[in-house]
Every structure is written in structure tokens, then in C-alpha cells.
Scaffold this active site. Structure first.
Site, PDB file in Angstrom:
ATOM      1  N   VAL A   9       0.859  -1.185   0.000  1.00  0.00           N
ATOM      2  CA  VAL A   9       0.000   0.000   0.000  1.00  0.00           C
ATOM      3  C   VAL A   9       0.893   1.231   0.000  1.00  0.00           C
ATOM      4  CG1 VAL A   9      -1.747   1.294   1.295  1.00  0.00           C
ATOM      5  CG2 VAL A   9      -1.828  -1.205   1.262  1.00  0.00           C
ATOM      6  N   CYS A  10       0.631   2.138  -0.956  1.00  0.00           N
ATOM      7  CA  CYS A  10       1.360   3.405  -0.958  1.00  0.00           C
ATOM      8  C   CYS A  10       0.367   4.527  -1.229  1.00  0.00           C
ATOM      9  CB  CYS A  10       2.510   3.386  -1.959  1.00  0.00           C
ATOM     10  SG  CYS A  10       2.021   3.421  -3.679  1.00  0.00           S
ATOM     11  N   SER A  11       0.847   5.745  -1.350  1.00  0.00           N
ATOM     12  CA  SER A  11      -0.096   6.853  -1.481  1.00  0.00           C
ATOM     13  C   SER A  11      -0.892   6.788  -2.777  1.00  0.00           C
ATOM     14  CB  SER A  11       0.598   8.204  -1.302  1.00  0.00           C
ATOM     15  OG  SER A  11       1.801   8.240  -2.009  1.00  0.00           O
ATOM     16  N   GLY A  13      -0.084   4.183  -5.399  1.00  0.00           N
ATOM     17  CA  GLY A  13       0.003   2.869  -6.022  1.00  0.00           C
ATOM     18  C   GLY A  13       0.940   2.857  -7.223  1.00  0.00           C
ATOM     19  N   THR A  16       5.154   2.187  -6.156  1.00  0.00           N
ATOM     20  CA  THR A  16       5.334   0.844  -5.640  1.00  0.00           C
ATOM     21  C   THR A  16       5.234  -0.218  -6.732  1.00  0.00           C
ATOM     22  OG1 THR A  16       4.291   1.734  -3.679  1.00  0.00           O
ATOM     23  CG2 THR A  16       4.665  -0.593  -3.670  1.00  0.00           C
TER      24      THR A  16
END
Length: 105
Positions: A9-11, A13, A16
Site C-alpha cells: 500500500v502506498c499513497s 500505487g 510501488t
């Protein structure tokens, strides 16, 4: 070994997704069957509802969300951690995969 599902999960997507590619390569090299994918923090709940996840890793940029994810994941028994910032910055798929594997044991 059964196929493992690893959710990052990243800010947004986006950043990553490169890490996902490198983690998939590392998993292939080890002969490990893994479904590794990245989603934005805002989309994470939808994926957790529809897909069985073995481990969830947070990108360093969303580490402030760890407590709220712990609350959501505790009833499901899904381990969670924040990706090491150096490994994330270097896009070290092997090390991040090892981190995910350690959490699943």
C-alpha cells in the site's frame, strides 16, 4: 508451499509498482509462488474485502497509517509492517520479499 498474496500500500500505487515487479522477480528466482500487487491507500479497503491477503506492507510514505491498518487487519489475522525506507528507495525487491516472508512465518 502454497501461493502467498502480498499487498503493498502506498499513497498512489504508482511508485510501488516498480517494487512489485522486482519482488515478483525475486520470488520467481526462489521458486516461490506469489501474487504481489500494489494499491493506493484509498483503495486498500476494497481489496481487503475482495481478496485474501497473507501479508500487507505499507510504503514509507504512508507509515503514518499503520495504526489504522493494524485495527482493520487484527481481526483478520493479517500481519503488517512498514517497508524499510532504504530497501524501498533502492527498490530492493529481494529484501522487501524477505521482510514479507518473515512476517508470514
Amino acid at each position: 508451499m502454497a501461493k502467498k498474496t502480498i499487498m503493498l500500500v502506498c499513497s498512489a500505487g504508482m511508485s510501488t509498482s516498480l517494487l512489485v515487479t522486482k519482488m515478483q522477480k525475486a520470488a520467481e528466482d526462489k521458486g516461490m509462488e506469489a501474487d504481489i500487487f500494489a494499491v493506493s491507500a484509498s483503495d486498500a479497503d476494497n481489496h481487503l474485502e475482495t481478496k485474501p491477503v497473507d501479508v500487507l506492507l505499507l510504503g514509507p510514505q504512508v507509515r503514518f497509517m499503520k495504526a489504522q491498518f493494524e485495527e482493520k487487519l487484527a481481526p483478520k489475522g493479517i500481519p503488517l509492517d512498514v517497508i524499510n525506507m532504504a530497501d524501498y528507495g533502492m527498490m530492493n525487491g529481494g529484501k522487501v520479499l524477505a521482510q514479507a516472508e518473515a512476517l508470514m512465518k
